[in-house]
Motif scaffolding. Structure first.
Motif, mmCIF file in Angstrom:
data_model
loop_
_atom_site.group_PDB
_atom_site.id
_atom_site.type_symbol
_atom_site.label_atom_id
_atom_site.label_comp_id
_atom_site.label_asym_id
_atom_site.label_seq_id
_atom_site.Cartn_x
_atom_site.Cartn_y
_atom_site.Cartn_z
ATOM 1 N N LYS A 75 52.037 29.674 37.042
ATOM 2 C CA LYS A 75 52.060 30.453 38.208
ATOM 3 C C LYS A 75 53.170 29.167 38.972
ATOM 4 N N ASN A 76 53.673 30.175 39.744
ATOM 5 C CA ASN A 76 54.446 28.990 40.785
ATOM 6 C C ASN A 76 54.039 28.213 41.312
ATOM 7 N N ILE A 77 53.561 26.831 41.493
ATOM 8 C CA ILE A 77 53.199 26.173 42.411
ATOM 9 C C ILE A 77 54.345 25.386 43.337
ATOM 10 N N GLU A 78 54.772 25.792 44.825
ATOM 11 C CA GLU A 78 55.527 25.068 44.663
ATOM 12 C C GLU A 78 56.757 24.489 43.984
ATOM 13 N N GLY A 79 57.260 26.039 43.333
ATOM 14 C CA GLY A 79 58.671 25.508 42.698
ATOM 15 C C GLY A 79 58.497 24.711 41.592
ATOM 16 N N GLN A 80 57.394 25.124 40.712
ATOM 17 C CA GLN A 80 57.395 23.953 39.513
ATOM 18 C C GLN A 80 56.458 25.543 38.774
ATOM 19 N N MET A 81 57.350 25.902 37.492
ATOM 20 C CA MET A 81 55.949 26.410 36.850
ATOM 21 C C MET A 81 55.133 25.942 36.278
ATOM 22 N N THR A 82 54.485 26.019 36.382
ATOM 23 C CA THR A 82 52.281 25.161 36.391
ATOM 24 C C THR A 82 51.088 25.891 35.561
ATOM 25 N N PRO A 83 51.180 25.668 34.552
ATOM 26 C CA PRO A 83 50.299 26.180 33.623
ATOM 27 C C PRO A 83 48.514 26.282 34.064
ATOM 28 N N TYR A 84 47.654 27.302 34.269
ATOM 29 C CA TYR A 84 46.306 26.949 34.622
ATOM 30 C C TYR A 84 45.436 27.704 33.307
ATOM 31 N N TYR A 85 44.481 27.607 33.439
ATOM 32 C CA TYR A 85 43.433 27.914 32.363
ATOM 33 C C TYR A 85 42.724 28.746 33.857
ATOM 34 N N PRO A 86 42.773 30.229 33.183
ATOM 35 C CA PRO A 86 42.156 31.675 33.893
ATOM 36 C C PRO A 86 40.340 31.651 33.725
ATOM 37 N N VAL A 87 38.938 31.925 33.783
ATOM 38 C CA VAL A 87 38.672 32.032 34.517
ATOM 39 C C VAL A 87 37.998 33.172 35.657
ATOM 40 N N GLY A 88 37.349 34.122 34.850
ATOM 41 C CA GLY A 88 37.797 35.198 35.835
ATOM 42 C C GLY A 88 35.940 36.129 36.530
ATOM 43 N N MET A 89 35.542 35.900 37.609
ATOM 44 C CA MET A 89 34.660 36.665 38.200
ATOM 45 C C MET A 89 35.091 37.525 38.528
ATOM 46 N N GLY A 90 33.412 38.834 38.998
ATOM 47 C CA GLY A 90 33.587 40.080 39.348
ATOM 48 C C GLY A 90 31.938 39.859 39.932
ATOM 49 N N ASN A 91 32.121 41.985 40.034
ATOM 50 C CA ASN A 91 30.784 41.993 40.686
ATOM 51 C C ASN A 91 30.726 41.273 42.538
ATOM 52 N N GLY A 92 31.821 41.335 43.007
ATOM 53 C CA GLY A 92 31.388 41.153 44.339
ATOM 54 C C GLY A 92 30.788 42.060 44.705
ATOM 55 N N THR A 93 31.424 42.069 46.533
ATOM 56 C CA THR A 93 30.701 42.857 47.532
ATOM 57 C C THR A 93 31.661 44.088 47.591
ATOM 58 N N PRO A 94 31.083 45.241 47.375
ATOM 59 C CA PRO A 94 31.771 45.655 47.624
ATOM 60 C C PRO A 94 32.868 46.232 48.588
ATOM 61 N N CYS A 95 33.733 46.910 48.072
ATOM 62 C CA CYS A 95 34.703 47.251 48.655
ATOM 63 C C CYS A 95 35.425 48.316 49.267
ATOM 64 N N ILE A 96 35.357 48.617 50.243
ATOM 65 C CA ILE A 96 34.935 50.065 51.437
ATOM 66 C C ILE A 96 36.319 50.633 50.642
ATOM 67 N N LEU A 97 37.529 49.799 51.248
ATOM 68 C CA LEU A 97 38.587 50.429 50.911
ATOM 69 C C LEU A 97 38.901 51.030 49.255
ATOM 70 N N ARG A 98 38.272 50.271 48.440
ATOM 71 C CA ARG A 98 38.745 51.014 46.727
ATOM 72 C C ARG A 98 37.143 51.461 46.758
#
Length: 477
Positions: A174-197
């Motif tokens: 991901k571009n962080i302040e102009g630097q392409m930086t590696p990251y470790y992703p953790v997914g989270m779901g099942n949040g508050t229902p979204c009216i717009l979706r």
């Protein structure tokens, strides 16, 4: 030697716009593919020049001939880019990124980020919450909250095959302040229902990024699409893995020498640089003695510096304040005689408790440019506190403690965009650190000339419990 430092996008604009095309025989070649994570700097050394013998490698025949739209010609010698970390990454046999993050999830710790309206709470491996507190009539506090994601499985580390899968595929960046930086992703779901979706649950991707001096801070929260979020967390835990380690990319020099009949630097580029210099001129300059002469009295409202703009401004900087004894430091801070400074980039910030907030820029040639963002009035703050939350609590292990107090500073310099005085809400937040005298200062501008100044320090932790119902602090007994 005259230099022009550029990121890849600006470099391409230069080589594709100011310089119109490539060609020529001999060692000349087509323009190579440029990566967004490799910064370049274009130099215009003239004919009397020798290539560097240390650092990045150069070869005399590794060049391209560039021609500007004005038919000016340049021989541009390119660096030989190499990645010296590939062997280390290939030989790494240590813990996986998930295993490195395991202590953070087992501690059940939470990180917080305070913005202009929302506060974000990331409880690692559990949930992400976005909330806002408002004081209603009768001192009742109303909480508006949304869960941006919950852990889909019991633990993000419970799948033994997950890290093996991560090792087989390319590490995301991901571009962080102009630097392409590696990251470790953790997914989270099942949040508050979204009216717009159509009431689909909110979801988030938490991106853990290596930063050796971080304390698991939330760097940013962004809604990338409707009700889908990206949360960037800085953590030192990933830094032991070579594929996730933070690296400051070296600046790679490109040397463009003018050919016979062409000026040292393209004419259009010279004009562009002159225009950029002129853009810096309108800011008001203030002498140092003018600032200190005001002391505790209110600043005159006739000052009218050029507005910073309506875009949200965010700069963060951590410094180390004076190593006075804690008691002495707290007394001097609360009396306004010891001020906190912070910020990075063009603007720096000075906060003197119970006095004022300044935004300033110092330049050796042009002196000091200063904007009075807000000045203190106890009466005005109390009026503000009656309608807003001046003292925010955090519940941990069944205990309720004060974590943030907010103060109103008004009557700043008049804003050219609104014709009204600037004003700022100062949020004083407890932030634990290995360094007891570290302080972080950052500023947001959610609306034109209406600011949020965040001040975070272990020193503040020692005085928050003294806050009264209006958020006013006193020296601990």
């Amino acid at each position: 030697m005259r230099r022009c430092r550029l990121g890849p996008a600006a470099l391409l604009a230069l080589l594709g716009g100011v310089l119109a095309g490539a060609g020529g025989g001999g060692g000349g070649r087509a323009l190579p593919q440029l990566s967004d994570d490799i910064p370049f700097r274009v130099n215009w050394p003239g004919t009397d020049f020798s290539l560097p013998t240390t650092g990045v490698l150069y070869k005399e025949d590794n060049y391209i001939i560039m021609t500007t739209v004005d038919k000016e010609k340049y021989k541009c010698i390119l660096p030989l880019i190499a990645n010296g970390d590939e062997e280390e990454e290939k030989d790494y046999k240590g813990p996986s990124p998930g295993e490195l993050l395991e202590p953070l999830f087992k501690q059940s710790s939470c990180s917080y980020r305070i913005e202009s309206y929302w506060t974000y709470e990331v409880c690692h491996g559990k949930y992400i919450r976005q909330y806002h507190e408002e004081k209603e009539t009768g001192q009742k506090i109303n909480i508006q909250e949304y869960y941006l994601g919950n852990m889909l499985i019991k633990s993000p580390l419970s799948d033994p095959d997950q890290d093996e899968k991560e090792n087989l595929k390319e590490i995301p960046t991901k571009n962080i302040e102009g630097q392409m930086t590696p990251y470790y992703p953790v997914g989270m779901g099942n949040g508050t229902p979204c009216i717009l979706r159509h009431n689909l649950p909110r979801s988030s991707t938490v991106m853990y990024i290596c930063h050796p001096e971080a304390k698991h801070e939330i760097l940013s929260v962004a809604e990338v699409t409707t009700c889908e979020y990206e949360v960037v967390i800085l953590t030192p835990l990933l830094c032991n893995h070579p594929k996730y380690r933070f690296r400051a990319s070296p600046v790679n020099d490109i040397f463009c020498q003018s050919l016979p009949g062409s000026p040292l630097k393209p004419h259009n580029l010279e004009q562009l640089e002159q225009q950029q210099e002129m853009l810096k001129m309108p800011f008001r300059r203030v002498k140092e003695e003018e600032i200190h002469s005001t002391k505790e009295e209110k600043f005159s409202s006739i000052h009218k510096p050029v507005a910073v703009g309506s875009q949200q401004l965010l700069t963060v900087g951590t410094t180390h304040i004076s190593k006075l004894t804690d008691d002495q430091l707290i007394k001097e801070f609360l009396s306004g005689s010891y001020c906190f400074h912070g910020g990075v980039g063009w603007w720096k910030y000075e906060f003197c408790y119970g006095k004022y907030v300044h935004q300033y820029h110092e330049d050796k040639e042009s002196g000091k440019t200063s904007v009075v963002v807000g000045t203190w009035s106890k009466e005005e703050h109390i009026e503000w506190a009656k309608k807003n939350v001046a003292r925010a609590y955090l519940r941990e292990d069944g205990m309720q403690t004060v974590r943030v107090v907010s103060h109103f500073y008004g009557n700043g310099d008049v804003c050219d965009l609104t014709d009204k005085p600037r004003q700022v809400i100062v949020k004083l937040k407890c932030k634990e650190s290995d360094s007891p005298h570290a302080v972080t200062v950052y500023m947001l501008e959610p609306h034109s000339c209406q600011y949020i100044l965040g001040v975070e320090s272990p020193v503040i932790c020692k005085i928050l419990d003294t806050a009264d119902e209006n958020g006013l602090l006193s020296v601990p007994s």
